[in-house]
Write a protein that holds these residues in place. Sequence first.
Motif, short mmCIF file in Angstrom:
data_model
loop_
_atom_site.label_atom_id
_atom_site.label_comp_id
_atom_site.label_asym_id
_atom_site.label_seq_id
_atom_site.Cartn_x
_atom_site.Cartn_y
_atom_site.Cartn_z
N CYS A 21 -8.73 20.96 36.15
CA CYS A 21 -8.99 19.57 35.77
C CYS A 21 -8.74 19.42 34.28
O CYS A 21 -9.22 20.23 33.49
N VAL A 22 -8.00 18.39 33.93
CA VAL A 22 -7.73 18.11 32.52
C VAL A 22 -8.35 16.77 32.16
O VAL A 22 -8.21 15.80 32.92
N ALA A 23 -9.04 16.72 31.05
CA ALA A 23 -9.67 15.50 30.56
C ALA A 23 -8.88 14.93 29.39
O ALA A 23 -8.37 15.67 28.55
N SER A 24 -8.79 13.62 29.35
CA SER A 24 -8.09 12.96 28.25
C SER A 24 -8.89 11.74 27.81
O SER A 24 -9.72 11.22 28.56
N GLY A 25 -8.64 11.29 26.60
CA GLY A 25 -9.35 10.13 26.08
C GLY A 25 -10.26 10.51 24.93
O GLY A 25 -10.05 11.51 24.26
N ASN A 72 -11.40 24.74 25.66
CA ASN A 72 -11.83 23.61 24.85
C ASN A 72 -10.68 22.96 24.11
O ASN A 72 -10.65 21.74 23.92
N ALA A 73 -9.72 23.75 23.69
CA ALA A 73 -8.59 23.20 22.94
C ALA A 73 -7.75 22.27 23.81
O ALA A 73 -7.14 21.32 23.31
N LYS A 74 -7.73 22.55 25.11
CA LYS A 74 -6.91 21.76 26.03
C LYS A 74 -7.74 20.81 26.88
O LYS A 74 -7.19 20.10 27.72
N ASN A 75 -9.06 20.81 26.67
CA ASN A 75 -9.96 19.95 27.45
C ASN A 75 -9.75 20.14 28.95
O ASN A 75 -9.64 19.17 29.71
N THR A 76 -9.67 21.38 29.35
CA THR A 76 -9.49 21.67 30.77
C THR A 76 -10.64 22.53 31.28
O THR A 76 -11.24 23.31 30.54
N VAL A 77 -10.92 22.37 32.54
CA VAL A 77 -11.91 23.19 33.22
C VAL A 77 -11.30 23.66 34.53
O VAL A 77 -10.58 22.91 35.19
N SER A 78 -11.57 24.90 34.87
CA SER A 78 -11.03 25.48 36.10
C SER A 78 -12.14 26.07 36.94
O SER A 78 -13.19 26.45 36.42
N LEU A 79 -11.89 26.14 38.23
CA LEU A 79 -12.84 26.75 39.15
C LEU A 79 -12.07 27.72 40.04
O LEU A 79 -11.25 27.30 40.86
N GLN A 80 -12.31 29.00 39.84
CA GLN A 80 -11.73 30.03 40.70
C GLN A 80 -12.66 30.26 41.87
O GLN A 80 -13.83 30.63 41.66
N MET A 81 -12.16 30.03 43.06
CA MET A 81 -12.98 30.15 44.26
C MET A 81 -12.46 31.30 45.12
O MET A 81 -11.32 31.26 45.59
N ASN A 82 -13.27 32.31 45.29
CA ASN A 82 -12.92 33.48 46.09
C ASN A 82 -13.84 33.59 47.30
O ASN A 82 -14.91 32.96 47.35
N SER A 83 -13.43 34.38 48.25
CA SER A 83 -14.24 34.63 49.45
C SER A 83 -14.70 33.31 50.07
O SER A 83 -15.88 33.14 50.40
#
Length: 114
Positions: A21-25, A72-83
């Motif tokens: 997910c990337v946030a902008s604004g 933080n520099a790119k305003n992105t958050v990721s979720l790695q989902m395993n199993s």
Amino acid sequence: VQLQASGGGLVQVGGSLRLSCVASGSIFSFNAMGWYRQAPGKQRDLVAVITTGGGTNYADSVKGRFTISRDNAKNTVSLQMNSLKPEDTAVYYCALHLNGMSYWGKGTQVTVSS
């Protein structure tokens, strides 16, 4: 503030997916970003959240299987989902919490087939 999520899809039990997910604004330096999910007929629940400083909180049901991270520099958050399990099937929403307000992206569908 706008949020754009990507990475959902169909996966078999035990498989993995990565949501981004990337946030902008107008985003101030300190905030929390997270992922929530909503299964059909159920309320939207927290999956994981991470602050600018790296503090995290996970739902008990995903601890040890999911990992949230952010750039933080790119305003992105990721979720790695395993199993992944069938009960992980839901629409996943990215959120940004800032100054007492919450901003939501459009959901992305995650389907885990057995």
